[in-house]
Design an enzyme around this catalytic site. Structure first.
Site, short mmCIF file in Angstrom:
data_model
loop_
_atom_site.label_atom_id
_atom_site.label_comp_id
_atom_site.label_asym_id
_atom_site.label_seq_id
_atom_site.Cartn_x
_atom_site.Cartn_y
_atom_site.Cartn_z
N TRP A 182 0.86 -1.18 0.00
CA TRP A 182 0.00 0.00 0.00
C TRP A 182 0.90 1.24 0.00
CZ3 TRP A 182 -0.40 4.16 3.45
CH2 TRP A 182 -1.33 5.14 3.03
N GLU A 223 -2.98 -3.05 -2.64
CA GLU A 223 -4.15 -2.44 -1.96
C GLU A 223 -4.47 -1.06 -2.52
OE1 GLU A 223 -3.51 -1.88 2.22
OE2 GLU A 223 -5.57 -1.16 2.58
N LYS A 225 -6.98 2.47 -2.91
CA LYS A 225 -7.63 3.39 -1.98
C LYS A 225 -8.33 4.48 -2.79
CE LYS A 225 -6.60 5.97 2.20
NZ LYS A 225 -5.82 5.90 3.43
N ASP A 256 -9.74 -3.30 1.24
CA ASP A 256 -9.86 -2.69 2.56
C ASP A 256 -11.28 -2.13 2.67
OD1 ASP A 256 -7.77 -0.97 4.76
OD2 ASP A 256 -9.87 -0.39 4.49
N HIS A 259 -11.89 1.61 2.00
CA HIS A 259 -11.26 2.26 0.86
C HIS A 259 -12.14 2.46 -0.37
CE1 HIS A 259 -6.81 1.61 2.17
NE2 HIS A 259 -7.55 2.16 3.10
N HIS A 283 -8.70 -6.36 4.27
CA HIS A 283 -8.40 -5.53 5.43
C HIS A 283 -9.75 -5.22 6.05
CE1 HIS A 283 -4.07 -3.83 4.77
NE2 HIS A 283 -4.10 -5.12 5.00
N ASP A 291 -12.56 6.83 5.55
CA ASP A 291 -11.61 5.76 5.88
C ASP A 291 -11.02 5.99 7.27
OD1 ASP A 291 -9.81 3.61 5.55
OD2 ASP A 291 -8.28 4.96 4.77
N ASP A 293 -10.83 3.98 9.94
CA ASP A 293 -10.18 2.85 10.61
C ASP A 293 -10.63 2.68 12.06
OD1 ASP A 293 -8.24 1.65 8.58
OD2 ASP A 293 -7.75 3.78 8.45
N ASP A 323 -7.44 -4.21 9.80
CA ASP A 323 -6.76 -2.92 9.62
C ASP A 323 -7.57 -1.81 10.27
OD1 ASP A 323 -5.17 -0.85 8.88
OD2 ASP A 323 -5.61 -0.95 6.73
C1 RNT Z 1 -4.00 2.79 4.53
C2 RNT Z 1 -4.13 1.33 4.26
C3 RNT Z 1 -3.02 0.48 4.81
C4 RNT Z 1 -2.59 0.88 6.18
C5 RNT Z 1 -1.57 -0.05 6.79
C6 RNT Z 1 -0.94 0.52 8.01
O1 RNT Z 1 -5.10 3.49 4.14
O2 RNT Z 1 -5.35 0.89 4.72
O3 RNT Z 1 -3.40 -0.85 4.76
O4 RNT Z 1 -3.65 1.00 7.05
O5 RNT Z 1 -0.64 -0.38 5.84
ZN ZN Z 2 -5.64 -1.27 4.65
#
Ligand code: RNT
Ligand code: ZN
Length: 415
Positions: A182, A223, A225, A256, A259, A283, A291, A293, A323
């Site tokens: 990523w 990955e 985004k 993810d 994302h 993720h 996003d 998290d 994640d």
């Molecule tokens: C960031 C991505 C990625 C990170 C990690 C820490 O938007 O989701 O996966 O969260 O690599």
């Molecule tokens: Zn991620």
């Protein structure tokens, strides 16, 4: 009292044609990859305290891990409160530099050997991530797509080093390591050239992936985004970019949950993506409006993802990683809550009366399909979950919280 409920639940599920004993052993065979970065707010152990690249944890709850030793101690506590056998997902910025520090392009297996050894003693498989953020050469918001050939070459060397390390982790632990790429690259405001950085990203990835590594030890994932802090107007590694890249190079796609546009269904993407790539990485995360998290909970998007994995028979081709990073609550509790909720979502999916629902759908009886989907929501799945925790020797119900509170006063509060 609670343990007397399972036999009743087993009967009720059996009436729907679901064998809870088979479900419990299936659940035990699924590993979830716990991300190291929940333990210290994505700080890492390089010592310069840099942030950037759209990775931002908010909150200042006391007691975060400051060394590899502390992080492992916290992970051990979390893992003891989560049923099943799982994995560790490590970022390259968590290298153990007790033998001397090197820059990211010079990382070697020896900087991760203490992690590998620890995983061996814990019986954990390992996954890995190159760290393309929190570094002076990432401050421009460009890494693998940088227009400066010197900077781009540095990050390519980092990517190559991380694949070698990942493959050795997988070899030593006897279970393939997924190394996930990523990058934060993008731009805050409207770029004029969207094409150039994408051409450079393709070239950089091809260089990083040039060497074939044995798939029994190592797998590559990419990955995408939608946007990030500082890359609001343009993200080089978009969904379309990586989907095309992964399909053409037979790489894993990492989905993810945070994302995509908030109204998109990540669950719906799984059967499309797996039609064209060999395996996926997830993720599992929770975006609140963006996003963000947040810690994973047993919510509809997470349940829908797990339903898809089970309904499509995709569990064997899916690597489930977490994640999220929340610095405003106890970090060990965050791991426990997020992982237990992910497993609960998977259990719910496994408990679905699949044969019955498929039969109704095939007959075109959509009335009954909807009726049954609603009725099964009130079956006593909690009793099956409790039984799973009991059999796996982990706390039932909120008993784990007492253990975390004790750990907080004995260990975390003294940091
Ligand atoms: C960031 C991505 C990625 C990170 C990690 C820490 O938007 O989701 O996966 O969260 O690599
Ligand atoms: Zn991620």
């Amino acid at each position: 009292m609670r343990d007397s409920l399972y036999p009743i639940a087993r009967e009720l599920y059996a009436e729907h044609g679901v064998d809870t004993e088979a479900v419990l052993s299936q659940l035990a065979s699924v590993a979830v990859s716990l991300h190291c970065w929940q333990g210290d707010d994505v700080g890492g152990f390089e010592g310069d305290g840099l942030t950037g690249g759209g990775i931002q944890a908010t909150g200042n709850y006391p007691g975060k891990a400051r060394t590899p030793g502390e992080l492992r101690q916290d992970l051990e506590k979390a893992l003891s409160l989560i049923p099943g056998k799982h994995r560790l997902n490590l970022h390259a910025c968590y290298a153990d530099f007790s033998g001397g520090k090197v820059d990211r392009d010079a990382l070697e297996v020896k900087h991760f050997q203490s992690w590998i050894d620890w995983c061996k003693t814990q019986g954990l498989g390992m996954d890995f991530n190159p760290t393309y953020f929190s570094h002076p050469l990432a401050n421009d918001g460009a890494t693998l797509t940088h227009a400066d050939e010197g900077v781009r070459a540095f990050w390519i060397r980092h990517g190559i080093a991380c694949r070698e390390i990942g493959a050795e982790m997988g070899r030593q632990l006897g279970s393939a390591t997924v190394t996930n790429v990523w990058i934060p690259d993008g731009s805050k405001d409207l770029p004029v050239d969207r094409k150039g950085p994408r051409q450079r990203l393709e070239a950089s990835l091809d260089e990083i992936f040039r060497k074939e590594l044995p798939t029994e030890h190592h797998l590559d994932a990419v990955e995408s985004k939608l946007f990030g802090i500082g890359s609001e107007s343009y993200v080089v590694g978009s969904n379309e970019f990586y989907l095309g890249y992964a399909v053409s190079r037979s790489k894993l796609v990492c989905l993810d949950a945070g994302h995509f546009h908030p109204t998109e269904s990540v669950a719906d993407k799984i059967s499309s993506v797996l039609q064209f790539v060999p395996e996926i990485l997830l993720h599992v995360s929770r975006g609140v409006r963006w996003d963000s998290d947040h810690v994973v909970i047993l919510d509809d998007p997470t349940k829908a993802i797990m339903e898809e994995l089970v309904r499509g028979g995709f569990l064997g081709r899916t690597h489930i990683g977490l994640d999220f990073f929340d610095a405003s609550i106890n970090r060990v509790a965050a791991w426990v809550i997020g992982t237990r909720s992910t497993l609960k979502a998977l259990l719910l999916a496994l408990l679905e009366p699949a044969a019955k629902l498929r039969g109704l759908e095939a007959e075109g009886d959509f009335t009954s399909r909807l009726a049954i989907l609603e009725e099964i929501k009130s079956l006593p799945f909690g009793a099956v979950w409790d039984e799973y925790c009991r059999r796996q020797d982990t706390p039932v119900g909120e008993d784990w919280l007492r253990e975390v509170k004790r750990y907080e006063s004995d260990v975390l509060s003294k940091r």
